[in-house]
Design an enzyme around this catalytic site. Structure first.
Site, PDB file in Angstrom:
ATOM      1  N   ASN A 151       0.794  -1.233   0.000  1.00  0.00           N
ATOM      2  CA  ASN A 151       0.000   0.000   0.000  1.00  0.00           C
ATOM      3  C   ASN A 151       0.820   1.273   0.000  1.00  0.00           C
ATOM      4  OD1 ASN A 151       0.676  -0.828   2.648  1.00  0.00           O
ATOM      5  ND2 ASN A 151      -0.933   0.442   3.520  1.00  0.00           N
ATOM      6  N   LYS A 174      12.350  -7.988   0.960  1.00  0.00           N
ATOM      7  CA  LYS A 174      11.307  -8.543   0.104  1.00  0.00           C
ATOM      8  C   LYS A 174      10.083  -7.643   0.146  1.00  0.00           C
ATOM      9  CE  LYS A 174       7.786 -11.274   0.444  1.00  0.00           C
ATOM     10  NZ  LYS A 174       6.926 -10.833  -0.701  1.00  0.00           N
ATOM     11  N   GLY A 226       2.491  -5.515   7.667  1.00  0.00           N
ATOM     12  CA  GLY A 226       1.503  -6.270   6.918  1.00  0.00           C
ATOM     13  C   GLY A 226       0.387  -6.748   7.819  1.00  0.00           C
ATOM     14  N   GLY A 231       2.174 -11.189  10.712  1.00  0.00           N
ATOM     15  CA  GLY A 231       3.074 -10.566  11.682  1.00  0.00           C
ATOM     16  C   GLY A 231       3.264 -11.412  12.918  1.00  0.00           C
ATOM     17  N   GLU A 248       4.612  -4.168  12.447  1.00  0.00           N
ATOM     18  CA  GLU A 248       3.500  -3.219  12.404  1.00  0.00           C
ATOM     19  C   GLU A 248       2.373  -3.896  11.638  1.00  0.00           C
ATOM     20  OE1 GLU A 248       3.106  -0.640  14.113  1.00  0.00           O
ATOM     21  OE2 GLU A 248       5.142  -0.584  14.888  1.00  0.00           O
ATOM     22  N   CYS A 282      -3.158   1.124   6.883  1.00  0.00           N
ATOM     23  CA  CYS A 282      -3.363   0.546   8.214  1.00  0.00           C
ATOM     24  C   CYS A 282      -3.905   1.586   9.177  1.00  0.00           C
ATOM     25  CB  CYS A 282      -2.069  -0.051   8.743  1.00  0.00           C
ATOM     26  SG  CYS A 282      -0.679   1.090   8.788  1.00  0.00           S
TER      27      CYS A 282
END
Length: 486
Positions: A151, A174, A226, A231, A248, A282
């Site tokens: 995003n 990545k 993500g 996570g 996060e 987020c």
């Protein structure tokens, strides 16, 4: 033109031997933006070896020289902001203005950390023993794995990679495979700036590549942004091996509009929080809580704005909201709306895919506002990651604050009031990592800590001086001399 997907390993751009990887324009899915072979898990070994080999010399490089590399990379990013911002809008779906703004924010982040050498490098403590002082110095972790989402395909990588590098770490990165082009552009900025081979390695691939990075024996730290589920898995895997992890994760962010709020300001900011970047943040506003004195007028004004929001091709300068990232995201968001309706939600606007015209061809979702009657609904608790706003009416300010805090997540929130006492109460009552008073719930600045409370974050916060807490460890030095010679 379709850009080739390439990977950066030990200073060399290489083709991938994995499955075909293709990113498409979410507004026009038949248009391929970038294409090539994905990286393989076996490539992680090569990248890790390169990063480990480069680590001693990079850590020994004076921090001002490391910062100069970041400053040079920032110049490259800034110089290409218009073109890369257009590519970002084409590949990810946010508007051109937002895309250009994000690229420039990445340059700002790089410049902030480029100046880290001019800031405090440690601490000095008094010793209880004569002739001794206690120093607390900092050392890099070593090789850091960085995994970033789709995003914010250049800003989020910048705010992880910049502190990692300036504090002396090397990186294996990545990005999300849906946005390879902007990842390549950022890596190009570093190589053009003269970053030594192996200091930054870029591997673009599916989850198996990320899992190989996380599970690699040579990794010294992992920074991830993500989904909450991923996570938690990463943090658990890292903890089992004693590897520091920073994650996060999700948010279900509330905006509270109290009776005394500036109505026009609140409407504008809630609109931005809910629908800018198509709600794919987020920190996006996904829950709205209004109190009785302002509820009707506020919702009337909000619906008018939502129904006239210009949805379309993000590269068109008149567009105010673009598509979501993929067909799967579109299906997930509309499925979440359908579930909410079956659970008793009332659709105030939106709620359905575009049936025809150019918007029917892309991954578009109409700006959607749902009103809940207080009964349990998944849309109040689960992150949809799209342009969907769930609304509840509170009995009063106390009830509103309780509803805002009614979430396992605690990333961000916004409170709209002109009463200082109420604003201070919100600080105490709403448990989040970021609280906005009279501004949208989304937003982060590079010089202050960013991250969530509760189940929105694990490990030290990001950005500002908080980043140092993750990307370095302390060494406490007891410094004592001997008898002075004449």
């Amino acid at each position: 033109m379709t850009a080739p997907v390439r990977h950066l390993v030990d200073g060399r751009w290489i083709a991938g031997d994995g499955e075909p990887l293709r990113s498409v324009n979410p507004a026009h899915p038949r248009v391929v933006v970038a294409e090539g072979g994905a990286a393989l898990p076996a490539d992680v070994d090569t990248a890790m070896a390169a990063a480990a080999g480069a680590a001693p010399a990079w850590a020994a490089t004076p921090i001002h020289q490391r910062g100069a590399m970041l400053s040079a990379a920032a110049d490259v990013v800034e110089r290409n902001a218009e073109q890369w911002g257009l590519e970002l809008a084409t590949e990810e779906g946010k508007t051109r203005a937002e895309g250009v703004g994000e690229v420039r924010r990445a340059a700002q982040i790089l410049r902030y950390y480029a100046n880290e050498g001019d800031r405090s490098a440690g601490e000095l403590y008094a010793s209880p023993r004569a002739g001794e002082q206690i120093l607390v110095t900092r050392r890099p972790l070593g090789v850091v794995g960085i995994i970033t989402p789709f995003n914010f395909p250049i800003a989020i990588p910048a705010w992880k990679i910049a502190p990692a590098l300036v504090y002396g770490n090397t990186v294996v990165w990545k990005p999300a495979s849906t946005v390879p082009l902007l990842a390549i552009r950022l890596a190009q900025a570093f190589t053009e700036a003269g970053l030594p081979p192996g200091v930054l390695n870029l591997l673009i691939g599916d989850s198996d590549v990320g899992e190989a990075i996380v599970g690699h024996a040579g990794i010294d730290g992992i920074s991830f942004t993500g989904s909450t589920a991923v996570g938690r898995r990463i943090a658990a895997s890292a903890a089992a091996r004693g590897v520091p992890a920073q994650a996060e994760m999700g948010g279900k962010n509330a905006a509270v509009v109290l009776d005394d709020a500036d109505l026009d300001l609140a409407v504008e900011q809630v609109m931005l929080g809910a629908f800018r970047s198509t709600g794919q943040k987020c920190t996006a506003t996904s829950r709205l809580i209004v109190t009785p004195g302002i509820a009707d007028a506020f919702l009337d004004a909000l619906l008018t704005r939502a129904e006239t929001l210009q949805v379309g091709d993000p590269v068109d300068d008149t567009t105010q909201m673009g598509p979501v990232i993929s067909a799967a995201a579109q299906q997930s968001v509309t499925g979440g709306v359908d579930t909410a309706v079956t659970q008793g939600a009332t659709v105030l606007t939106g709620g359905r895919p575009y049936p025809d015209g150019p918007l029917a061809d892309g991954y578009f979702v109409a700006p959607t506002i749902l009103q809940l009657d207080g009964e349990p609904a998944d849309v109040w608790t689960d992150e949809l990651f799209g342009p969907v706003l769930a609304v509840r009416r509170a009995a009063d300010a106390e009830d509103a604050f309780a509803l805002a805090d009614d979430s396992e997540f605690g990333l961000s929130a916004a409170v709209f009031t002109q009463d200082l006492t109420r604003a201070l109460q919100a600080v105490d009552r709403i448990d989040v990592g970021v609280l906005h008073v009279n501004s949208e719930s989304a937003g982060a600045d590079p010089h202050v800590p960013f991250g969530g409370a509760k189940k929105s974050g694990l490990g030290p916060k990001e950005q500002g001086t908080a980043a140092r807490e993750f990307f370095t460890h302390t060494t406490t030095v007891y410094l004592r001399g001997g008898t002075a010679r004449p």
